[in-house]
Design a protein around this motif. Structure first.
Motif, PDB file in Angstrom:
ATOM      1  N   GLY A  21       0.865  -1.282  -0.067  1.00 15.21           N
ATOM      2  CA  GLY A  21       0.059   0.085  -0.054  1.00 15.21           C
ATOM      3  C   GLY A  21       0.943   1.413   0.266  1.00 15.21           C
ATOM      4  O   GLY A  21       0.636   2.266  -0.801  1.00 15.21           O
ATOM      5  N   LEU A  22       1.890   1.349   0.851  1.00 14.85           N
ATOM      6  CA  LEU A  22       2.749   2.583   0.945  1.00 14.85           C
ATOM      7  C   LEU A  22       4.037   2.171   0.593  1.00 14.85           C
ATOM      8  O   LEU A  22       4.800   3.229  -0.382  1.00 14.85           O
ATOM      9  CB  LEU A  22       2.900   2.820   2.418  1.00 14.85           C
ATOM     10  CG  LEU A  22       3.861   3.872   2.531  1.00 14.85           C
ATOM     11  CD1 LEU A  22       3.501   5.217   2.461  1.00 14.85           C
ATOM     12  CD2 LEU A  22       4.384   3.803   4.114  1.00 14.85           C
ATOM     13  N   CYS A  23       4.678   1.050   0.412  1.00 17.49           N
ATOM     14  CA  CYS A  23       5.896   0.822   0.037  1.00 17.49           C
ATOM     15  C   CYS A  23       6.238  -0.023  -1.179  1.00 17.49           C
ATOM     16  O   CYS A  23       5.493  -0.584  -1.811  1.00 17.49           O
ATOM     17  CB  CYS A  23       6.640   0.122   1.253  1.00 17.49           C
ATOM     18  SG  CYS A  23       6.770   0.909   2.807  1.00 17.49           S
ATOM     19  N   GLU A  24       7.536   0.338  -1.527  1.00 17.97           N
ATOM     20  CA  GLU A  24       8.133  -0.571  -2.670  1.00 17.97           C
ATOM     21  C   GLU A  24       8.906  -1.831  -1.833  1.00 17.97           C
ATOM     22  O   GLU A  24       9.596  -1.369  -0.933  1.00 17.97           O
ATOM     23  CB  GLU A  24       9.162   0.104  -3.588  1.00 17.97           C
ATOM     24  CG  GLU A  24       9.504  -0.798  -4.637  1.00 17.97           C
ATOM     25  CD  GLU A  24      10.288   0.242  -5.746  1.00 17.97           C
ATOM     26  OE1 GLU A  24      11.213  -0.560  -6.261  1.00 17.97           O
ATOM     27  OE2 GLU A  24       9.574   0.908  -6.065  1.00 17.97           O
ATOM     28  N   LEU A  25       8.536  -3.050  -2.059  1.00 20.30           N
ATOM     29  CA  LEU A  25       9.262  -3.870  -1.289  1.00 20.30           C
ATOM     30  C   LEU A  25      10.300  -4.960  -2.172  1.00 20.30           C
ATOM     31  O   LEU A  25      10.059  -4.753  -3.448  1.00 20.30           O
ATOM     32  CB  LEU A  25       8.101  -5.314  -0.976  1.00 20.30           C
ATOM     33  CG  LEU A  25       8.849  -6.267  -0.356  1.00 20.30           C
ATOM     34  CD1 LEU A  25       9.624  -6.039   1.125  1.00 20.30           C
ATOM     35  CD2 LEU A  25       7.681  -7.384   0.027  1.00 20.30           C
ATOM     36  N   ARG A  26      11.728  -4.840  -1.790  1.00 18.19           N
ATOM     37  CA  ARG A  26      12.620  -5.021  -2.608  1.00 18.19           C
ATOM     38  C   ARG A  26      13.389  -6.194  -1.630  1.00 18.19           C
ATOM     39  O   ARG A  26      13.426  -6.245  -0.506  1.00 18.19           O
ATOM     40  CB  ARG A  26      13.382  -4.026  -2.949  1.00 18.19           C
ATOM     41  CG  ARG A  26      12.750  -2.902  -3.369  1.00 18.19           C
ATOM     42  CD  ARG A  26      13.672  -1.831  -3.984  1.00 18.19           C
ATOM     43  NE  ARG A  26      14.607  -2.006  -4.955  1.00 18.19           N
ATOM     44  CZ  ARG A  26      14.373  -2.418  -6.391  1.00 18.19           C
ATOM     45  NH1 ARG A  26      13.500  -2.081  -6.893  1.00 18.19           N
ATOM     46  NH2 ARG A  26      15.445  -2.622  -7.131  1.00 18.19           N
ATOM     47  N   LEU A  27      14.230  -7.115  -2.583  1.00 16.59           N
ATOM     48  CA  LEU A  27      15.090  -8.257  -2.159  1.00 16.59           C
ATOM     49  C   LEU A  27      16.553  -7.726  -2.284  1.00 16.59           C
ATOM     50  O   LEU A  27      16.871  -7.515  -3.484  1.00 16.59           O
ATOM     51  CB  LEU A  27      14.452  -9.414  -2.728  1.00 16.59           C
ATOM     52  CG  LEU A  27      15.602 -10.626  -2.515  1.00 16.59           C
ATOM     53  CD1 LEU A  27      15.527 -11.051  -1.052  1.00 16.59           C
ATOM     54  CD2 LEU A  27      15.219 -11.744  -3.343  1.00 16.59           C
ATOM     55  N   SER A  28      17.114  -7.795  -1.053  1.00 24.25           N
ATOM     56  CA  SER A  28      18.685  -7.589  -1.305  1.00 24.25           C
ATOM     57  C   SER A  28      19.386  -8.460  -2.213  1.00 24.25           C
ATOM     58  O   SER A  28      18.939  -9.569  -2.211  1.00 24.25           O
ATOM     59  CB  SER A  28      19.267  -7.485   0.041  1.00 24.25           C
ATOM     60  OG  SER A  28      20.790  -7.581  -0.018  1.00 24.25           O
ATOM     61  N   LYS A  29      20.229  -7.985  -2.943  1.00 24.01           N
ATOM     62  CA  LYS A  29      21.005  -9.152  -3.809  1.00 24.01           C
ATOM     63  C   LYS A  29      22.064  -9.850  -3.274  1.00 24.01           C
ATOM     64  O   LYS A  29      22.841 -10.643  -3.718  1.00 24.01           O
ATOM     65  CB  LYS A  29      21.681  -8.213  -4.793  1.00 24.01           C
ATOM     66  CG  LYS A  29      20.681  -7.685  -5.876  1.00 24.01           C
ATOM     67  CD  LYS A  29      21.322  -6.988  -7.272  1.00 24.01           C
ATOM     68  CE  LYS A  29      20.285  -6.456  -8.018  1.00 24.01           C
ATOM     69  NZ  LYS A  29      20.743  -5.910  -9.125  1.00 24.01           N
ATOM     70  N   ASP A  30      22.234  -9.519  -1.569  1.00 22.44           N
ATOM     71  CA  ASP A  30      22.986 -10.437  -1.004  1.00 22.44           C
ATOM     72  C   ASP A  30      22.446 -11.429  -0.436  1.00 22.44           C
ATOM     73  O   ASP A  30      21.637 -11.783   0.425  1.00 22.44           O
ATOM     74  CB  ASP A  30      23.460  -9.668   0.141  1.00 22.44           C
ATOM     75  CG  ASP A  30      24.660 -10.422   0.891  1.00 22.44           C
ATOM     76  OD1 ASP A  30      25.098 -11.526   0.758  1.00 22.44           O
ATOM     77  OD2 ASP A  30      25.502  -9.721   1.715  1.00 22.44           O
ATOM     78  N   ALA A  31      22.493 -12.852  -0.976  1.00 21.12           N
ATOM     79  CA  ALA A  31      22.128 -14.228  -0.666  1.00 21.12           C
ATOM     80  C   ALA A  31      22.326 -14.707   0.580  1.00 21.12           C
ATOM     81  O   ALA A  31      21.709 -15.733   0.980  1.00 21.12           O
ATOM     82  CB  ALA A  31      22.286 -15.092  -2.120  1.00 21.12           C
ATOM     83  N   ARG A  32      23.431 -14.012   1.465  1.00 16.99           N
ATOM     84  CA  ARG A  32      23.696 -14.697   2.508  1.00 16.99           C
ATOM     85  C   ARG A  32      22.368 -14.724   3.582  1.00 16.99           C
ATOM     86  O   ARG A  32      22.267 -15.840   4.630  1.00 16.99           O
ATOM     87  CB  ARG A  32      24.933 -14.167   3.270  1.00 16.99           C
ATOM     88  CG  ARG A  32      26.083 -14.180   2.125  1.00 16.99           C
ATOM     89  CD  ARG A  32      27.228 -13.369   2.758  1.00 16.99           C
ATOM     90  NE  ARG A  32      27.094 -11.849   2.780  1.00 16.99           N
ATOM     91  CZ  ARG A  32      27.708 -11.211   3.459  1.00 16.99           C
ATOM     92  NH1 ARG A  32      28.995 -11.359   3.949  1.00 16.99           N
ATOM     93  NH2 ARG A  32      27.370  -9.958   3.187  1.00 16.99           N
TER      94      ARG A  32
END
Length: 136
Positions: A21-32
């Motif tokens: 609703g408010l945010c853009e959700l992102r996944l860090s590219k650091d797979a650790r």
């Protein structure tokens, strides 16, 4: 909201998952670590207290929703949540799944070692699982 632009470093260091609703959700590219980042889609905001009261409530709700889904799908020992902003000033909230014995456990993830990239199909599968968990 029309003036919102994602910080270049956040854009280059993470992959888009979805908009809440408010945010853009992102996944860090650091797979650790399973490491998510919520970025409120508001221009020129660096601190939580700069958001409107309603946006503050939405950010809290969305952080809880994402943290709960991340814990459920990963079985994490602990979910770390933080909004530091010392390097990237744009307001963003880190939601990180931690496990006993993971890289640098129990110490912080910031500044530890070298980032390890995701294998594309594992990243895509994780993002899809996360989207499903957040849609239910």
């Amino acid at each position: 909201m029309d003036d919102f632009k994602l910080d270049r470093r956040l854009e280059s260091d993470s992959d888009a998952v979805m908009r809440t609703g408010l945010c853009e959700l992102r996944l860090s590219k650091d797979a650790r670590w399973p490491w998510l980042i919520l970025v409120p889609r508001r221009a020129d905001i660096t601190e939580i207290f700069e958001l409107t009261p309603l946006d503050q409530v939405m950010l809290t709700f969305e952080t809880d929703m994402v943290a709960s889904a991340l814990k459920k799908i990963t079985g994490a020992t602990k979910i770390n949540i933080g909004a530091l902003g010392n390097i990237v000033r744009q307001l963003h909230v880190h939601v990180i799944a931690r496990f006993d014995g993971d890289a640098n456990w129990p110490n912080p993830v910031w500044g530890f070692g070298k980032a390890e990239p995701y294998v594309a199909d594992k990243r895509d599968a994780f993002i899809e699982t996360l989207r499903e968990a957040l849609s239910s």
